[in-house]
Every structure is written in C-alpha cells, then in structure tokens.
Design an enzyme around this catalytic site. Sequence first.
Site, PDB file in Angstrom:
ATOM      1  N   HIS A 110      26.445  30.152  37.566  1.00  0.00           N
ATOM      2  CA  HIS A 110      27.617  31.238  37.567  1.00  0.00           C
ATOM      3  C   HIS A 110      28.772  30.652  37.223  1.00  0.00           C
ATOM      4  CE1 HIS A 110      28.698  34.937  40.394  1.00  0.00           C
ATOM      5  NE2 HIS A 110      29.414  34.755  39.297  1.00  0.00           N
ATOM      6  N   ILE A 111      28.916  30.175  35.961  1.00  0.00           N
ATOM      7  CA  ILE A 111      30.113  29.425  35.761  1.00  0.00           C
ATOM      8  C   ILE A 111      30.892  30.458  34.713  1.00  0.00           C
ATOM      9  CG2 ILE A 111      29.256  27.006  35.819  1.00  0.00           C
ATOM     10  CD1 ILE A 111      28.715  27.298  32.580  1.00  0.00           C
ATOM     11  N   GLY A 112      30.715  31.593  34.746  1.00  0.00           N
ATOM     12  CA  GLY A 112      31.230  32.474  33.739  1.00  0.00           C
ATOM     13  C   GLY A 112      32.864  32.534  33.787  1.00  0.00           C
ATOM     14  N   ALA A 113      33.242  32.221  34.623  1.00  0.00           N
ATOM     15  CA  ALA A 113      34.955  32.258  35.175  1.00  0.00           C
ATOM     16  C   ALA A 113      35.350  30.799  35.161  1.00  0.00           C
ATOM     17  CB  ALA A 113      35.196  33.125  36.175  1.00  0.00           C
ATOM     18  N   ALA A 119      27.059  38.955  34.677  1.00  0.00           N
ATOM     19  CA  ALA A 119      27.735  39.915  35.466  1.00  0.00           C
ATOM     20  C   ALA A 119      27.310  39.518  37.017  1.00  0.00           C
ATOM     21  CB  ALA A 119      27.090  41.375  35.030  1.00  0.00           C
ATOM     22  N   ARG A 120      26.392  40.047  37.382  1.00  0.00           N
ATOM     23  CA  ARG A 120      26.091  39.998  38.716  1.00  0.00           C
ATOM     24  C   ARG A 120      24.549  39.965  38.905  1.00  0.00           C
ATOM     25  NH1 ARG A 120      30.214  38.291  39.563  1.00  0.00           N
ATOM     26  NH2 ARG A 120      31.850  39.117  41.170  1.00  0.00           N
ATOM     27  N   ASP A 154      28.660  53.511  29.678  1.00  0.00           N
ATOM     28  CA  ASP A 154      29.585  53.311  30.748  1.00  0.00           C
ATOM     29  C   ASP A 154      29.662  54.720  31.528  1.00  0.00           C
ATOM     30  OD1 ASP A 154      31.476  52.493  32.837  1.00  0.00           O
ATOM     31  OD2 ASP A 154      32.084  50.993  31.210  1.00  0.00           O
ATOM     32  N   ASP A 206      23.662  33.923  33.653  1.00  0.00           N
ATOM     33  CA  ASP A 206      24.487  32.991  34.402  1.00  0.00           C
ATOM     34  C   ASP A 206      24.287  33.246  35.773  1.00  0.00           C
ATOM     35  OD1 ASP A 206      26.736  31.237  34.634  1.00  0.00           O
ATOM     36  OD2 ASP A 206      28.084  33.006  34.863  1.00  0.00           O
ATOM     37  N   GLU A 238      21.858  33.185  44.973  1.00  0.00           N
ATOM     38  CA  GLU A 238      22.607  31.907  44.688  1.00  0.00           C
ATOM     39  C   GLU A 238      23.130  31.070  45.712  1.00  0.00           C
ATOM     40  OE1 GLU A 238      25.937  33.407  41.995  1.00  0.00           O
ATOM     41  OE2 GLU A 238      24.598  34.286  40.717  1.00  0.00           O
ATOM     42  N   ILE A 268      35.506  43.000  30.374  1.00  0.00           N
ATOM     43  CA  ILE A 268      34.706  41.934  29.814  1.00  0.00           C
ATOM     44  C   ILE A 268      33.768  42.483  28.844  1.00  0.00           C
ATOM     45  CG2 ILE A 268      33.038  40.293  30.390  1.00  0.00           C
ATOM     46  CD1 ILE A 268      33.972  40.278  33.103  1.00  0.00           C
TER      47      ILE A 268
END
Length: 303
Positions: A276-279, A225-226, A169, A250, A255, A150
């Site tokens: 949390h609508i990322g996907a 992400a989270r 990373d 998001d 949650e 992503i």
Amino acid sequence: MKVIVTDKISGKGVDLLKAEGYEVKEAWDIPKEELPEIIGDFDAIVIRSATKVKGDLLDAAKNLKVVGRAGIGLDNVDLKKCEERGITVRNTPNATTDTVAELALAFMFALARKVVQGTTTLRKGDWAKKQLKGSELLGKTLGIVGCGRIGSALARKCNALGMNIIGCDVVHISEACVDQCEIPEVFSQADFISLHLPLLPETKHIINEEAITKMKDGVFIINCARGGTIDEKALYEAIKSGKVGGAALDVWEKEPVELESSKKLLELEQVIGSPHIGAQTAEGQERAGIQVAEAVIEELKKL
C-alpha cells in the site's frame, strides 16, 4: 486551539499549524489504542490511513470539530457520525493524484515486460532471456474502472504512450482521451484493467469470478485503489488457470497482508505487489502534509 497529529505528516505541514499559534501535539508514536485516553481536549485531529476516527476514538473526542485526512480515502473515518456531530472532515484529493497514477503505470510496465521475474531469475543465477518475452503497451487497450482524478491521470499518461483508453464510472467522464463504456464492455475489451474506486458495498469484489469470465484471456489486472474490490480467491484461481495473465496489487483484502487468500496470491510468479505504497513518495507526502494543514487551518478559522 489544540491540534493532535496522530499519523506522521510532512514537517512543513506541522510547521504551518504551529505558525497559526495552535497547540500541536505530535502523537504518531503513541499506540493507537491509547489515543482515546488523550483526544478529549483537542479541537482537530490530523490523520493519514493508520488512525481510525470511529468507534471508541470518536466517542472520546468530545471537543473535536475538524478531521483532516492527509490523503484521499476516507474509509477510516465514520463520516455519518461526524456529520451527526457537526464535525467537518477534509481530505487532500489532489495531493497524490499523479503519485498513485505513476505506480499503476509502473505496475503495467512491470507486468508487460516481466521486470520482477527478470530480477528474481538473475538473482538465482539464471539467464532466462528466452522465457521472459513480454509485450508492449503501445496499441493495447487499457480499461479504467473509476475515472476520477487518479483514473483520469493514468488515462492521460497511457494515452501519451499510444494506448487505447476505455473507462467506466457512475458519472460522466470528462477526460477527452477516455471512451466511456459500461463495465461489461471494459471487462471484455481491455488488455489491462486498472481499478481506481473506493471500497463501498456496491464495489466490494467488483472483480469476481463472474466478472473474470467476461475478460480477455491473458488480461493483466492492476489495483492501486482499495483492497476488497477484488475477490482474491477468484483472482488466484483465474491466474492459476491462465485466464488472467498477471496481477499487480498495492492493496489487499486485509492489511498488513495476513489473509490466506493474499498469501496464496503472493506465491504466484505472475503476481507482483507492494504494501500500500501508492501515495508514498517524498513529493506526494509533502503536498499532502501541507494541504491537510491548510485545510484544517481554514476550518478552524471559521469557528
């Protein structure tokens, strides 16, 4: 073979499972607390993020051989216990890569051009043209924390917009348009910071008060992400002080949103967010449903 689908997936995915001759129970309307009572006979379970394959549910799944996760994150699966019991866990890491990256990019535009504030002031009958001077993405530096699928997809999109991309990373970043840096450099150089990493002990509150002090004044922070990777209390104080120019979230520490820290953030006009609508796109969910079904079928055929 018996397969239970406890979170709703694309009908095409369910059809693939049925076409293999499996007995498929569509159980997404069953309350989660009742699942331990019925899961015992099933060979495979298909989930998204709502079902937690851990604790009582996993203990009751005496016949379970495969867990299929339609999506990327596996924080709702007890991977250690699954490994101990020989249960194979599969997810769909490619299904919603661009889906989430597009939301992060949309958030960047919305923050830079004050799109949400423009909408809300218009609805109030205000013409706040002078107050809503924004900024451009062109020429700005995007810092990506976590350059996996992503993060790399976002980098490619922002590179096409003329942004400078830096990232960090724990492994080598192969994306050509990303200049790999250490995390302190990302924090200190970026105009926009976007998180794309899992919630682990070492990533919890990776953005905290100390990290924010290293950032540019007026930095924009995006998290698709989270929840838990940002210290919400520290973020609130940084926005109130003007150190952080705005944030787009998001994901949240808990949650659905119920923590006071999350609610306080949502009181700030510099904060925009989503549940949390990322996907959550039709295309992404169809791909995830099909791919998770294919993965479960592949594993069950090995038995």
